[in-house]
Write a protein that holds these residues in place. Structure first.
Motif, PDB file in Angstrom:
ATOM      1  N   TRP A 220     -40.605  74.556  50.815  1.00  9.09           N
ATOM      2  CA  TRP A 220     -40.166  73.805  49.635  1.00  9.09           C
ATOM      3  C   TRP A 220     -40.741  74.481  48.392  1.00  9.09           C
ATOM      4  O   TRP A 220     -41.616  73.946  47.719  1.00  9.09           O
ATOM      5  N   PRO A 221     -40.252  75.661  48.058  1.00  3.98           N
ATOM      6  CA  PRO A 221     -40.860  76.432  46.966  1.00  3.98           C
ATOM      7  C   PRO A 221     -40.637  75.821  45.581  1.00  3.98           C
ATOM      8  O   PRO A 221     -41.413  76.073  44.663  1.00  3.98           O
ATOM      9  N   GLY A 222     -39.640  75.009  45.405  1.00  5.98           N
ATOM     10  CA  GLY A 222     -39.352  74.442  44.089  1.00  5.98           C
ATOM     11  C   GLY A 222     -40.172  73.205  43.756  1.00  5.98           C
ATOM     12  O   GLY A 222     -40.100  72.688  42.644  1.00  5.98           O
ATOM     13  N   TYR A 223     -40.977  72.727  44.700  1.00  4.20           N
ATOM     14  CA  TYR A 223     -41.778  71.524  44.453  1.00  4.20           C
ATOM     15  C   TYR A 223     -42.915  71.861  43.490  1.00  4.20           C
ATOM     16  O   TYR A 223     -43.598  72.869  43.658  1.00  4.20           O
ATOM     17  N   PRO A 224     -43.145  71.046  42.465  1.00  5.28           N
ATOM     18  CA  PRO A 224     -44.206  71.355  41.482  1.00  5.28           C
ATOM     19  C   PRO A 224     -45.589  71.374  42.131  1.00  5.28           C
ATOM     20  O   PRO A 224     -45.990  70.415  42.786  1.00  5.28           O
ATOM     21  N   ALA A 225     -46.294  72.460  41.933  1.00  7.36           N
ATOM     22  CA  ALA A 225     -47.620  72.617  42.539  1.00  7.36           C
ATOM     23  C   ALA A 225     -48.595  71.554  42.046  1.00  7.36           C
ATOM     24  O   ALA A 225     -49.401  71.027  42.825  1.00  7.36           O
ATOM     25  N   TRP A 226     -48.548  71.241  40.750  1.00  6.59           N
ATOM     26  CA  TRP A 226     -49.480  70.250  40.221  1.00  6.59           C
ATOM     27  C   TRP A 226     -49.281  68.891  40.881  1.00  6.59           C
ATOM     28  O   TRP A 226     -50.246  68.176  41.177  1.00  6.59           O
ATOM     29  N   LEU A 227     -48.045  68.524  41.191  1.00  8.42           N
ATOM     30  CA  LEU A 227     -47.756  67.244  41.832  1.00  8.42           C
ATOM     31  C   LEU A 227     -48.171  67.277  43.305  1.00  8.42           C
ATOM     32  O   LEU A 227     -48.679  66.281  43.837  1.00  8.42           O
ATOM     33  N   ALA A 228     -47.952  68.417  43.944  1.00  8.04           N
ATOM     34  CA  ALA A 228     -48.313  68.561  45.353  1.00  8.04           C
ATOM     35  C   ALA A 228     -49.812  68.390  45.561  1.00  8.04           C
ATOM     36  O   ALA A 228     -50.248  67.857  46.583  1.00  8.04           O
ATOM     37  N   TRP A 229     -50.619  68.837  44.614  1.00  7.33           N
ATOM     38  CA  TRP A 229     -52.080  68.688  44.692  1.00  7.33           C
ATOM     39  C   TRP A 229     -52.543  67.325  44.177  1.00  7.33           C
ATOM     40  O   TRP A 229     -53.522  66.768  44.673  1.00  7.33           O
ATOM     41  N   LEU A 230     -51.879  66.811  43.150  1.00  8.29           N
ATOM     42  CA  LEU A 230     -52.320  65.570  42.501  1.00  8.29           C
ATOM     43  C   LEU A 230     -52.181  64.345  43.392  1.00  8.29           C
ATOM     44  O   LEU A 230     -53.105  63.525  43.466  1.00  8.29           O
ATOM     45  N   VAL A 231     -51.070  64.204  44.074  1.00  2.58           N
ATOM     46  CA  VAL A 231     -50.813  62.990  44.860  1.00  2.58           C
ATOM     47  C   VAL A 231     -51.859  62.789  45.965  1.00  2.58           C
ATOM     48  O   VAL A 231     -52.455  61.715  46.062  1.00  2.58           O
ATOM     49  N   PRO A 232     -52.163  63.800  46.808  1.00  2.75           N
ATOM     50  CA  PRO A 232     -53.218  63.590  47.812  1.00  2.75           C
ATOM     51  C   PRO A 232     -54.603  63.402  47.181  1.00  2.75           C
ATOM     52  O   PRO A 232     -55.420  62.639  47.696  1.00  2.75           O
ATOM     53  N   ALA A 233     -54.850  64.074  46.044  1.00  6.42           N
ATOM     54  CA  ALA A 233     -56.147  63.910  45.378  1.00  6.42           C
ATOM     55  C   ALA A 233     -56.322  62.477  44.884  1.00  6.42           C
ATOM     56  O   ALA A 233     -57.405  61.898  45.010  1.00  6.42           O
TER      57      ALA A 233
END
Length: 177
Positions: free
Chosen positions: A58-71
């Motif tokens: 899923w390369p188009g998924y925003p990296a900041w969101l991918a890290w923020l939600v689990p954090a």
């Protein structure tokens, strides 16, 4: 212990003369264990987009969101775990002449008063986690759904006595109506 009772009496306005019985401190590790398991499961599920992004699925998924939600899930779980001892310390019950009181809550305090004559059903519950820590839950049910309560953290040795005493008082009050 007197300081604990003093603080408990100040917590609930108008009930300063009530002698509160605190729930078992064994409820703290039981709730912490359940919170750790829940936080790990929720965080693992919320890490799925992060894993898919990092593996290129899923390369188009925003990296900041991918890290923020689990954090955020981890921080939320951590804060929740820090509050468990205070939540348990705020819980207590009292047997009065005409009713049974249960208090709980840190920020939003709640005192539930159940008249003995209104008790319809009392159930002592013990799940595997509660059994491991030597505590039980006492579920009080009345005709009104708004006054039903579940009191967690009752020591095993007190749960049967409390159930029998409340039922006896309830039957005596019901017979007097």
């Amino acid at each position: 212990m007197p300081a604990q009772q003093e603080r408990g009496a100040r917590d609930v306005r108008g009930l300063e003369d009530v002698e509160w019985t605190p729930v078992s401190p064994k409820l703290i590790p039981a709730q912490l264990f359940a919170l750790v398991i829940g936080t790990v499961i929720i965080t693992a599920v919320l890490c799925v987009p992060l894993v898919l992004m990092l593996t290129g699925v899923w390369p188009g998924y925003p990296a900041w969101l991918a890290w923020l939600v689990p954090a955020v899930a981890l921080v939320w779980g951590g804060v929740d775990m820090l509050l468990v001892p205070r939540r348990v310390a705020a819980m207590g019950f009292a047997e009065r002449e005409d009713d049974f009181l249960f208090k709980s809550g840190l920020w939003f305090r709640r005192v539930l008063a159940v008249p003995y004559g209104r008790l319809q059903y009392l159930d002592v519950k013990e799940g595997p986690l509660q059994r491991r820590f030597g505590i039980r839950s006492l579920e009080l049910q009345t005709a009104s759904a708004s006054t039903n309560a579940t009191i967690e953290g009752i020591p095993v040795e007190d749960s049967e006595r409390l159930r029998d005493a409340l039922m006896a008082r309830g039957q005596a009050r019901l017979a007097g109506l």
